[in-house]
Write a protein that holds these residues in place. Sequence first.
Motif, mmCIF file in Angstrom:
data_model
loop_
_atom_site.group_PDB
_atom_site.id
_atom_site.type_symbol
_atom_site.label_atom_id
_atom_site.label_comp_id
_atom_site.label_asym_id
_atom_site.label_seq_id
_atom_site.Cartn_x
_atom_site.Cartn_y
_atom_site.Cartn_z
ATOM 1 N N VAL A 64 -4.564 109.888 89.422
ATOM 2 C CA VAL A 64 -4.030 110.612 90.580
ATOM 3 C C VAL A 64 -3.664 109.689 91.732
ATOM 4 O O VAL A 64 -2.934 110.097 92.633
ATOM 5 N N ALA A 65 -4.151 108.439 91.727
ATOM 6 C CA ALA A 65 -3.806 107.503 92.803
ATOM 7 C C ALA A 65 -4.154 106.090 92.377
ATOM 8 O O ALA A 65 -5.060 105.866 91.578
ATOM 9 N N THR A 66 -3.415 105.135 92.946
ATOM 10 C CA THR A 66 -3.655 103.716 92.703
ATOM 11 C C THR A 66 -3.568 102.981 94.033
ATOM 12 O O THR A 66 -2.725 103.306 94.863
ATOM 13 N N ALA A 67 -4.437 102.000 94.220
ATOM 14 C CA ALA A 67 -4.411 101.158 95.413
ATOM 15 C C ALA A 67 -4.706 99.725 94.980
ATOM 16 O O ALA A 67 -5.173 99.486 93.866
ATOM 17 N N THR A 68 -4.427 98.783 95.864
ATOM 18 C CA THR A 68 -4.738 97.377 95.629
ATOM 19 C C THR A 68 -5.541 96.871 96.809
ATOM 20 O O THR A 68 -5.198 97.161 97.961
ATOM 21 N N THR A 69 -6.604 96.121 96.538
ATOM 22 C CA THR A 69 -7.410 95.612 97.637
ATOM 23 C C THR A 69 -6.607 94.621 98.468
ATOM 24 O O THR A 69 -5.828 93.833 97.947
ATOM 25 N N ASN A 70 -6.813 94.683 99.795
ATOM 26 C CA ASN A 70 -6.098 93.795 100.705
ATOM 27 C C ASN A 70 -6.850 92.475 100.868
ATOM 28 O O ASN A 70 -7.828 92.216 100.148
ATOM 29 N N ALA A 71 -6.431 91.648 101.810
ATOM 30 C CA ALA A 71 -7.042 90.331 102.012
ATOM 31 C C ALA A 71 -8.521 90.437 102.375
ATOM 32 O O ALA A 71 -9.282 89.491 102.158
ATOM 33 N N SER A 72 -8.934 91.573 102.909
ATOM 34 C CA SER A 72 -10.344 91.798 103.257
ATOM 35 C C SER A 72 -11.110 92.489 102.136
ATOM 36 O O SER A 72 -12.244 92.944 102.342
ATOM 37 N N GLY A 73 -10.502 92.627 100.962
ATOM 38 C CA GLY A 73 -11.153 93.286 99.834
ATOM 39 C C GLY A 73 -11.212 94.796 99.952
ATOM 40 O O GLY A 73 -11.843 95.464 99.141
ATOM 41 N N ALA A 74 -10.539 95.361 100.955
ATOM 42 C CA ALA A 74 -10.633 96.797 101.228
ATOM 43 C C ALA A 74 -9.581 97.606 100.467
ATOM 44 O O ALA A 74 -8.470 97.139 100.216
ATOM 45 N N TYR A 75 -9.968 98.837 100.124
ATOM 46 C CA TYR A 75 -9.062 99.815 99.527
ATOM 47 C C TYR A 75 -9.434 101.180 100.075
ATOM 48 O O TYR A 75 -10.536 101.387 100.591
ATOM 49 N N SER A 76 -8.501 102.141 99.993
ATOM 50 C CA SER A 76 -8.827 103.511 100.407
ATOM 51 C C SER A 76 -7.867 104.503 99.766
ATOM 52 O O SER A 76 -6.729 104.175 99.435
ATOM 53 N N PHE A 77 -8.388 105.710 99.587
ATOM 54 C CA PHE A 77 -7.623 106.854 99.106
ATOM 55 C C PHE A 77 -7.906 108.006 100.062
ATOM 56 O O PHE A 77 -9.039 108.182 100.516
ATOM 57 N N THR A 78 -6.900 108.803 100.352
ATOM 58 C CA THR A 78 -7.107 109.988 101.178
ATOM 59 C C THR A 78 -6.442 111.188 100.527
ATOM 60 O O THR A 78 -5.495 111.048 99.758
ATOM 61 N N GLY A 79 -6.944 112.380 100.854
ATOM 62 C CA GLY A 79 -6.337 113.616 100.401
ATOM 63 C C GLY A 79 -6.515 113.934 98.932
ATOM 64 O O GLY A 79 -5.769 114.732 98.378
ATOM 65 N N LEU A 80 -7.486 113.318 98.282
ATOM 66 C CA LEU A 80 -7.720 113.586 96.870
ATOM 67 C C LEU A 80 -8.791 114.659 96.707
ATOM 68 O O LEU A 80 -9.624 114.861 97.576
ATOM 69 N N THR A 81 -8.761 115.336 95.579
ATOM 70 C CA THR A 81 -9.716 116.403 95.299
ATOM 71 C C THR A 81 -10.843 115.869 94.423
ATOM 72 O O THR A 81 -10.595 115.207 93.415
ATOM 73 N N LEU A 82 -12.063 116.158 94.823
ATOM 74 C CA LEU A 82 -13.241 115.748 94.051
ATOM 75 C C LEU A 82 -13.442 116.657 92.852
ATOM 76 O O LEU A 82 -12.997 117.792 92.896
ATOM 77 N N PRO A 83 -14.086 116.229 91.795
ATOM 78 C CA PRO A 83 -14.681 114.921 91.578
ATOM 79 C C PRO A 83 -13.638 113.898 91.145
ATOM 80 O O PRO A 83 -12.575 114.253 90.627
#
Length: 99
Positions: A64-83
């Motif tokens: 449902v979503a893909t992200a890549t960690t940035n230079a600070s190792g951070a990633y985030s997803f918003t607006g997704l439905t659990l679980p």
Amino acid sequence: MARKLKVIMLLALSALAFISQAQISGIVYKDYNASGVRDNTATFVEPLVSGITVKAYNSSDVLVATATTNASGAYSFTGLTLPLRIEFSGLPLSYLNGC
């Protein structure tokens, strides 16, 4: 009475929609001592890792979503439905040395 019931039902549905929308975020780091907690002291620092692919899958195992960690190792997803199931990939081979 019917109008009041409709308003209450609408508020309840709105609350459910708000609760089911998740914000997932974190950082990726090399956990040298396998403690599960990033150590960052004057004598021992576990480095952050950029460029890691982070994938989120729903309960039907659909991506449902893909992200890549940035230079600070951070990633985030918003607006997704659990679980959700979160999967990490793309760790450079150089990070596997000594593990």
